[in-house]
Design a protein around this motif. Structure first.
Motif, mmCIF file in Angstrom:
data_model
loop_
_atom_site.group_PDB
_atom_site.id
_atom_site.type_symbol
_atom_site.label_atom_id
_atom_site.label_comp_id
_atom_site.label_asym_id
_atom_site.label_seq_id
_atom_site.Cartn_x
_atom_site.Cartn_y
_atom_site.Cartn_z
ATOM 1 N N PHE A 1 0.808 -1.136 -0.121
ATOM 2 C CA PHE A 1 -0.238 -0.054 -0.234
ATOM 3 C C PHE A 1 0.808 1.230 -0.142
ATOM 4 C CE2 PHE A 1 -2.321 -3.261 1.706
ATOM 5 C CZ PHE A 1 -3.700 -3.182 1.427
ATOM 6 N N ARG A 2 0.237 2.473 -0.490
ATOM 7 C CA ARG A 2 1.253 3.748 -0.275
ATOM 8 C C ARG A 2 0.275 4.865 0.041
ATOM 9 N NH1 ARG A 2 -1.462 7.086 -3.943
ATOM 10 N NH2 ARG A 2 -1.385 6.189 -6.258
ATOM 11 N N PHE A 3 1.005 5.746 0.643
ATOM 12 C CA PHE A 3 0.427 7.037 0.807
ATOM 13 C C PHE A 3 1.318 8.040 0.115
ATOM 14 C CE2 PHE A 3 0.087 11.041 3.693
ATOM 15 C CZ PHE A 3 -1.217 11.370 3.328
ATOM 16 N N ALA A 4 0.565 8.876 -0.740
ATOM 17 C CA ALA A 4 1.556 9.457 -1.843
ATOM 18 C C ALA A 4 1.326 11.243 -1.764
ATOM 19 C CB ALA A 4 1.465 9.249 -2.890
ATOM 20 N N PRO A 5 1.634 11.865 -0.603
ATOM 21 C CA PRO A 5 1.225 13.154 -0.704
ATOM 22 C C PRO A 5 2.320 14.309 -1.401
ATOM 23 C CG PRO A 5 2.439 12.639 1.471
ATOM 24 C CD PRO A 5 2.339 11.333 0.380
ATOM 25 N N SER A 6 1.953 15.288 -1.873
ATOM 26 C CA SER A 6 2.786 16.220 -2.572
ATOM 27 C C SER A 6 3.163 17.143 -1.452
ATOM 28 C CB SER A 6 2.002 16.986 -3.502
ATOM 29 O OG SER A 6 1.422 15.883 -4.614
ATOM 30 N N PRO A 7 4.392 17.445 -1.491
ATOM 31 C CA PRO A 7 4.783 18.428 -0.240
ATOM 32 C C PRO A 7 4.888 20.000 -0.741
ATOM 33 C CG PRO A 7 6.800 17.682 -1.540
ATOM 34 C CD PRO A 7 5.682 17.076 -2.111
ATOM 35 N N ILE B 1 6.843 10.745 -1.764
ATOM 36 C CA ILE B 1 6.833 12.274 -1.915
ATOM 37 C C ILE B 1 6.564 12.483 -3.298
ATOM 38 C CG2 ILE B 1 7.949 14.367 -1.271
ATOM 39 C CD1 ILE B 1 7.027 12.643 1.397
ATOM 40 N N GLU B 2 5.415 13.048 -3.520
ATOM 41 C CA GLU B 2 5.250 13.580 -4.837
ATOM 42 C C GLU B 2 5.648 14.817 -5.171
ATOM 43 O OE1 GLU B 2 1.478 11.894 -6.234
ATOM 44 O OE2 GLU B 2 2.541 9.807 -6.194
ATOM 45 N N ASP B 3 7.103 15.107 -5.621
ATOM 46 C CA ASP B 3 7.412 16.549 -5.547
ATOM 47 C C ASP B 3 8.007 16.763 -6.812
ATOM 48 O OD1 ASP B 3 9.523 14.589 -5.687
ATOM 49 O OD2 ASP B 3 10.679 15.666 -4.166
ATOM 50 N N SER C 1 4.727 14.277 -15.283
ATOM 51 C CA SER C 1 3.436 14.863 -14.801
ATOM 52 C C SER C 1 2.989 13.915 -13.922
ATOM 53 C CB SER C 1 2.363 14.835 -15.997
ATOM 54 O OG SER C 1 2.066 13.555 -16.524
ATOM 55 N N TYR C 2 1.723 14.375 -13.081
ATOM 56 C CA TYR C 2 1.165 13.433 -12.131
ATOM 57 C C TYR C 2 0.741 12.258 -12.693
ATOM 58 C CZ TYR C 2 -2.644 11.482 -9.617
ATOM 59 O OH TYR C 2 -3.423 10.341 -8.896
ATOM 60 N N HIS C 3 0.225 12.277 -13.682
ATOM 61 C CA HIS C 3 -0.436 10.978 -14.275
ATOM 62 C C HIS C 3 0.549 10.058 -14.660
ATOM 63 C CE1 HIS C 3 -4.591 12.360 -14.652
ATOM 64 N NE2 HIS C 3 -4.391 13.331 -15.628
ATOM 65 N N SER D 1 4.011 9.913 -13.631
ATOM 66 C CA SER D 1 4.693 9.615 -12.413
ATOM 67 C C SER D 1 3.887 8.428 -11.653
ATOM 68 C CB SER D 1 5.187 10.649 -11.540
ATOM 69 O OG SER D 1 5.122 11.959 -12.233
ATOM 70 N N VAL D 2 2.881 8.813 -11.427
ATOM 71 C CA VAL D 2 1.996 7.916 -10.489
ATOM 72 C C VAL D 2 1.789 6.425 -10.799
ATOM 73 C CG1 VAL D 2 -0.403 8.255 -11.069
ATOM 74 C CG2 VAL D 2 0.253 8.092 -8.735
ATOM 75 N N VAL D 3 1.711 6.388 -12.325
ATOM 76 C CA VAL D 3 1.486 4.907 -12.694
ATOM 77 C C VAL D 3 2.879 4.293 -12.773
ATOM 78 C CG1 VAL D 3 1.149 4.154 -15.145
ATOM 79 C CG2 VAL D 3 -0.475 5.554 -14.336
ATOM 80 N N VAL E 1 -5.037 3.223 -2.635
ATOM 81 C CA VAL E 1 -5.973 3.774 -1.616
ATOM 82 C C VAL E 1 -5.922 5.276 -1.637
ATOM 83 C CG1 VAL E 1 -7.050 3.742 0.543
ATOM 84 C CG2 VAL E 1 -5.935 1.575 -0.358
ATOM 85 N N ARG E 2 -6.859 6.028 -2.273
ATOM 86 C CA ARG E 2 -6.739 7.651 -2.191
ATOM 87 C C ARG E 2 -8.028 8.157 -2.373
ATOM 88 N NH1 ARG E 2 -4.296 7.398 -8.267
ATOM 89 N NH2 ARG E 2 -6.031 6.757 -9.467
ATOM 90 N N GLY E 3 -8.136 9.243 -2.493
ATOM 91 C CA GLY E 3 -9.232 10.270 -2.137
ATOM 92 C C GLY E 3 -10.442 10.038 -3.537
HETATM 93 N N1 GLU Z 1 0.032 13.190 -4.832
HETATM 94 C C1 GLU Z 1 -1.255 13.120 -4.856
HETATM 95 C C2 GLU Z 1 -2.155 14.539 -3.982
HETATM 96 O O1 GLU Z 1 -1.383 14.668 -3.023
HETATM 97 C C3 GLU Z 1 -2.197 12.150 -4.700
HETATM 98 C C4 GLU Z 1 -1.822 11.007 -5.547
HETATM 99 C C5 GLU Z 1 -2.314 9.564 -5.599
HETATM 100 O O2 GLU Z 1 -2.638 9.123 -4.489
HETATM 101 O O3 GLU Z 1 -2.368 8.964 -6.495
HETATM 102 O O4 GLU Z 1 -3.029 14.713 -4.151
#
Ligand code: GLU
Length: 288
Positions: free
Chosen positions: A6-12, A42-44, A203-205, A207-209, A221-223
């Motif tokens: 699992f991962r939590f991936a916030p942007s700082p 860390i999605e920086d 880009s977000y799309h 790098s996340v993939v 697991v995300r919003g």
């Molecule tokens: N880095 C994204 C954010 O902080 C989350 C991306 C994801 O969970 O796919 O909103």
């Protein structure tokens, strides 16, 4: 069977709020229940908005919530070569093209087009890219490329969808309209999305993939605000030959007026709540 990841991936780019706490705690609990691993990423990639003090605050706030994650933490800005390789693969497949216009020029173009008919919007409400750069004659494109003008790279959505065929994903949570189970991906609703920006070679799309695949994430697991982005993610996974994770989109924590929380709203910031004497157990209760 290896433990599920699992991962939590916030942007700082700001301080964490209650919505992040909910997402991080949910990931943490699901990983624990499944005897799985929890990664923090860390999605920086947005160099202008990412700040070391926000990253430090992420570690501090998550530690305070008693969340444990594996180290080393993957920081996207250190892995640009991985994203470049993916762009190269899409370029070889003839699925991306350079786009030279500025945001203002694109907005102007859309305004013109909208004088006659309403211009289509993506699921986030932004106008679709009108595609002027796609039809640029190749000699003219080569000329502009040579001139060194910075450009973004966009996905040729029609060609990409034709190549990938029908796609879906398994939703273990729920979409904003109550969607669950097997969801049909509708990437065409996003138009020719940007895969690399003028100032950021990804880009977000994209790098996340790449990262979810490289890190072996089994369940994303995300919003719920990312629910329809999953259409684009499924498309990129298919085009790049990457494995398909399951998705669990969770409800968003809203403020008193029913609005999505923002990083600038102090009333729900974890640091402000902590300074106000609230403890981690109370945060768990607050986010349900
Ligand atoms: N880095 C994204 C954010 O902080 C989350 C991306 C994801 O969970 O796919 O909103």
């Amino acid at each position: 069977m290896p433990p599920p990841v699992f991962r939590f991936a916030p942007s700082p780019n700001g301080y964490l709020h209650l919505g992040h706490a909910y997402s991080a705690l949910l990931n943490f609990e699901l990983a624990r229940e499944a005897d799985g691993r929890l990664l923090l990423r860390i999605e920086d990639i947005d160099a202008a908005r990412s700040k070391p003090e926000f990253e430090a605050a992420i570690y501090e706030d998550l530690g305070w919530l008693d969340i444990a994650w594996e180290t080393p933490v993957r920081r996207q800005s250190k892995h640009l070569a991985d994203y470049r390789a993916a762009l190269e693969s899409l370029s070889v497949q003839g699925l991306i093209y350079p786009c030279f216009e500025s945001r203002a020029e694109i907005a102007q173009l859309v305004e013109q087009l909208e004088k006659n008919v309403p211009w289509p919007r993506d699921p986030d409400g932004a106008p679709l890219y009108p595609g002027a750069a796609k039809s640029l004659p190749s000699a003219e494109r080569a000329h502009v490329l040579e001139s060194g003008i910075p450009y973004a790279l966009r996905l040729d959505m029609a060609a990409a969808c034709a190549r990938a065929g029908d796609l879906n994903w398994i939703e273990l949570g729920e979409g904003p309209g109550g969607e669950r189970g097997v969801i049909t991906a509708r990437p065409q609703e996003w138009g020719d999305v940007i895969l690399a920006r003028k100032d950021t070679p990804t880009s977000y799309h994209l790098s996340v993939v790449i990262d979810d695949a490289l890190q072996g994430v089994a369940e994303v697991v995300r919003g719920q605000d990312m629910f329809w982005s999953t259409s684009v993610h499924r498309l990129l996974q298919q085009l790049l030959g990457l494995p398909q994770p399951c998705y669990r989109h969770h409800r968003l924590v809203l403020d008193g007026a029913g609005r999505k929380l923002s990083k600038s709203s102090e009333a729900t910031g974890l640091r402000e709540l902590r300074a106000g004497g609230i403890g981690p157990t109370e945060i768990r209760r607050l986010v349900g």
